[in-house]
Design a protein around this motif. Structure first.
Motif, mmCIF file in Angstrom:
data_model
loop_
_atom_site.group_PDB
_atom_site.id
_atom_site.type_symbol
_atom_site.label_atom_id
_atom_site.label_comp_id
_atom_site.label_asym_id
_atom_site.label_seq_id
_atom_site.Cartn_x
_atom_site.Cartn_y
_atom_site.Cartn_z
ATOM 1 N N ALA A 148 -6.447 -68.044 -6.203
ATOM 2 C CA ALA A 148 -7.862 -68.436 -5.803
ATOM 3 C C ALA A 148 -8.536 -67.356 -6.820
ATOM 4 N N PRO A 149 -8.296 -66.209 -7.060
ATOM 5 C CA PRO A 149 -9.216 -65.472 -8.053
ATOM 6 C C PRO A 149 -9.127 -66.175 -9.222
ATOM 7 N N GLY A 150 -8.021 -66.406 -9.903
ATOM 8 C CA GLY A 150 -7.763 -67.147 -11.276
ATOM 9 C C GLY A 150 -8.430 -68.413 -11.295
ATOM 10 N N PHE A 151 -8.561 -69.320 -10.452
ATOM 11 C CA PHE A 151 -9.140 -70.462 -10.393
ATOM 12 C C PHE A 151 -10.665 -70.260 -10.287
ATOM 13 N N HIS A 152 -11.204 -69.481 -9.672
ATOM 14 C CA HIS A 152 -12.535 -69.331 -9.506
ATOM 15 C C HIS A 152 -12.875 -68.783 -10.856
ATOM 16 N N ASP A 166 -10.361 -60.079 4.958
ATOM 17 C CA ASP A 166 -9.776 -60.626 6.048
ATOM 18 C C ASP A 166 -8.269 -60.214 5.979
ATOM 19 N N GLU A 167 -7.728 -59.995 7.396
ATOM 20 C CA GLU A 167 -6.400 -59.599 7.123
ATOM 21 C C GLU A 167 -5.407 -60.532 6.358
ATOM 22 N N ARG A 168 -5.601 -61.917 6.437
ATOM 23 C CA ARG A 168 -4.707 -62.706 5.678
ATOM 24 C C ARG A 168 -5.301 -62.718 4.305
ATOM 25 N N PRO A 169 -4.316 -62.397 3.506
ATOM 26 C CA PRO A 169 -4.568 -62.107 2.084
ATOM 27 C C PRO A 169 -5.300 -63.524 1.381
ATOM 28 N N GLY A 170 -4.876 -64.810 1.719
ATOM 29 C CA GLY A 170 -5.570 -66.076 1.294
ATOM 30 C C GLY A 170 -6.815 -66.171 1.671
ATOM 31 N N ASN A 171 -7.155 -65.774 2.891
ATOM 32 C CA ASN A 171 -8.601 -65.971 3.238
ATOM 33 C C ASN A 171 -9.393 -65.019 2.782
ATOM 34 N N SER A 172 -8.758 -63.802 2.638
ATOM 35 C CA SER A 172 -9.761 -62.708 2.011
ATOM 36 C C SER A 172 -10.010 -63.257 0.470
ATOM 37 N N ALA A 173 -8.894 -63.775 -0.304
ATOM 38 C CA ALA A 173 -9.308 -64.179 -1.767
ATOM 39 C C ALA A 173 -10.170 -65.350 -1.772
ATOM 40 N N MET A 174 -10.412 -66.167 -0.674
ATOM 41 C CA MET A 174 -11.425 -67.556 -0.925
ATOM 42 C C MET A 174 -12.568 -66.619 -0.614
ATOM 43 N N ARG A 175 -12.641 -65.810 0.239
ATOM 44 C CA ARG A 175 -13.986 -64.986 0.620
ATOM 45 C C ARG A 175 -14.636 -64.403 -0.661
ATOM 46 N N ASN A 176 -13.683 -63.674 -1.286
ATOM 47 C CA ASN A 176 -14.178 -63.113 -2.450
ATOM 48 C C ASN A 176 -14.654 -63.936 -3.603
ATOM 49 N N MET A 177 -14.173 -65.277 -3.525
ATOM 50 C CA MET A 177 -14.901 -66.038 -4.540
ATOM 51 C C MET A 177 -16.617 -66.281 -4.152
ATOM 52 N N THR A 178 -16.997 -66.351 -2.703
ATOM 53 C CA THR A 178 -18.250 -66.126 -2.619
ATOM 54 C C THR A 178 -18.785 -64.881 -2.909
ATOM 55 N N LEU A 179 -18.272 -63.736 -2.573
ATOM 56 C CA LEU A 179 -18.643 -62.296 -3.104
ATOM 57 C C LEU A 179 -18.980 -62.130 -4.334
ATOM 58 N N THR A 180 -18.142 -62.658 -5.288
ATOM 59 C CA THR A 180 -18.241 -62.679 -6.820
ATOM 60 C C THR A 180 -19.375 -63.033 -7.284
ATOM 61 N N GLN A 181 -19.773 -64.323 -6.699
ATOM 62 C CA GLN A 181 -21.008 -64.981 -7.289
ATOM 63 C C GLN A 181 -22.298 -64.479 -6.814
ATOM 64 N N ALA A 182 -22.124 -64.048 -5.554
ATOM 65 C CA ALA A 182 -23.261 -63.614 -4.710
ATOM 66 C C ALA A 182 -23.733 -62.345 -5.311
ATOM 67 N N ARG A 183 -22.785 -61.613 -5.970
ATOM 68 C CA ARG A 183 -23.054 -60.043 -6.457
ATOM 69 C C ARG A 183 -24.033 -60.493 -7.648
ATOM 70 N N THR A 184 -24.081 -61.558 -8.285
ATOM 71 C CA THR A 184 -24.876 -61.842 -9.682
ATOM 72 C C THR A 184 -26.374 -62.095 -9.407
ATOM 73 N N VAL A 185 -26.735 -62.542 -8.133
ATOM 74 C CA VAL A 185 -28.061 -63.086 -7.733
ATOM 75 C C VAL A 185 -29.050 -61.711 -7.183
ATOM 76 N N GLU A 186 -30.398 -62.205 -7.442
ATOM 77 C CA GLU A 186 -31.294 -61.279 -6.876
ATOM 78 C C GLU A 186 -31.297 -61.077 -5.290
ATOM 79 N N ARG A 187 -31.096 -62.157 -4.563
ATOM 80 C CA ARG A 187 -31.440 -62.308 -3.264
ATOM 81 C C ARG A 187 -30.292 -63.151 -2.752
ATOM 82 N N VAL A 188 -29.550 -62.831 -1.460
ATOM 83 C CA VAL A 188 -28.825 -63.751 -0.843
ATOM 84 C C VAL A 188 -29.248 -64.114 0.468
ATOM 85 N N VAL A 189 -29.089 -65.456 0.851
ATOM 86 C CA VAL A 189 -29.551 -66.064 1.961
ATOM 87 C C VAL A 189 -28.331 -66.645 2.904
#
Length: 408
Positions: A148-152, A166-189
């Protein structure tokens, strides 16, 4: 480019998801664009789809179909990469449309390219997170952990984050995709308070709660005064494990066996990997109906024609459009996840457990005595205000203003 009032009035709404998918995130974006267009100048940028002319034809929305490089068959999501060519095209469009704020509804290549183009021009970016609770029941956790990290990164050009979410590594990796992009914006909704708390816990500081909206007029204009005939329950969603349609089907069949004929009728609308299994379970039972994939207009009609809407997910949903659609149509919602709150304070009926036995027990109780169903419908008169288009416009306008101020 911001007006003297400090209130942006030209917005570009952006998503990597296609309107053809008819999922909750796509429906939420579609409805929000229409609600915004009542007062703002709105341009929608998304993968080309058959529903784009509908948005452009019936509402004052300019739509731009962005060509994709392919499609992920498993997720049904178009693939768009953040390329120099795409960023150049987006910069030109943002300048030509005099855009004052970019509003993302996804976290992949098109969203990353729009963010970069906007920031090059000094335009603030807001991102609505439709799910921070990515999860899968497939036995591919380790594969997702590494893939997931490489694909994103390939799609977005962003360096992956690797926070344990998340305790499950795959779920955590997918949620990090959202976090990675959300860190680049001014406000998150976040459309829900419980997801906003999870986003803040992950390290995001500027998170605003703005529930989803429904811009079309409700088909049902009066709450229920009683329940005549069988208790009619409707379930809407993707027929996938995380939405848990099969436990509801089995619970409904068990409830029908206890109640006898003519007391309960369940309709499920949606397509997905578990539809065939659901059909096998239902067989020729007339009390359970499987509609399959259908239009959003028919979904609203099904909800208005029912007494109660069912939402059976647990730990997956943020702020489901099913709740918005049901409550806006003055119908109560039977739900299983106690973290869900928006629109459910008076219109919700929380099951005392998420297992099939608890669902069966509740369906039997409600069919025997529908007073709680009628009360939930009446409660929707209050709760539906949470999703009103004018309330949404005011709240999201405040977010746009804050985003513009923080960038300045």
């Amino acid at each position: 480019m911001i007006r003297a009032t400090g209130r942006p009035c030209r917005v570009a709404v952006v998503s990597d998801y296609s309107f053809d998918t008819l999922g909750g995130a796509e429906t939420a974006m579609f409805e929000q664009a229409r609600a915004l267009a009542a007062e703002l100048d709105v341009t929608v940028l998304a993968p080309r789809s058959s529903r784009m002319p509908e948005l452009a034809r019936t509402h004052q929305v300019r739509v731009v179909g962005v060509p994709s490089q392919g499609r992920l068959s498993v997720l049904g999501m178009p693939v768009l990469r953040n390329t120099r060519e795409l960023r150049t095209r987006l910069r030109r469009l943002l300048v030509r449309r005099d855009v004052e704020v970019v509003h993302l509804h996804s976290e992949f290549g098109l969203a990353a390219a729009a963010t970069a183009a906007a920031h090059d021009l000094g335009i603030p970016v807001v991102q609505t997170v439709h799910t921070f609770f990515w999860q899968t029941t497939w036995p591919v956790q380790q594969l997702l952990r590494w893939g997931a990290p490489g694909f994103h990164s390939l799609l977005t050009g962003l360096r992956p984050t690797r926070v344990r979410l998340d305790e499950r590594p795959g779920n955590s990796a997918m949620r990090n995709m959202t976090l990675t992009q959300a860190r680049t914006v001014e406000r998150v909704v976040s459309p829900s308070a419980h997801q906003a708390a999870a986003l803040r816990a992950a390290g995001l500081e500027r998170v605003d709660v703005v529930p989803n909206t429904l811009s079309v007029a409700a088909a049902a204009t009066e709450p229920l005064r009683g329940v005549d005939g069988p208790l009619r329950v409707v379930w809407v969603g993707r027929m996938v494990p995380e939405k848990r349609p099969l436990p509801l089907v089995r619970a409904a069949l068990a409830a029908v066996e206890r109640l006898g004929p003519g007391r309960l009728h369940l309709t499920l609308a949606g397509d997905g990997e578990q539809l065939a299994e659901a059909r096998a379970l239902v067989g020729d039972h007339p009390e359970v109906e499987l509609v399959g994939r259908t239009s959003h207009a028919r979904v609203l009609d099904l909800i208005a024609g029912a007494h109660l809407c069912a939402l059976t997910s647990v730990g997956w949903d943020n702020q489901p459009m099913t709740v918005v659609e049901a409550v806006s149509n003055l119908r109560g919602v039977l739900y299983c996840d106690p973290r869900l709150t928006e629109g459910l304070r008076s219109a919700g009926i929380l099951a005392d457990g998420a297992d099939e036995a608890a669902l069966t027990r509740l369906l039997v109780e409600l069919a025997d005595d529908p007073a709680r169903v009628v009360a939930a419908s009446e409660g929707a008169l209050t709760d539906r205000r949470e999703f009103a288009p004018d309330v949404f416009r005011r709240r999201i306008g405040d977010v746009y203003t804050a985003a513009a101020a923080s960038l300045r």
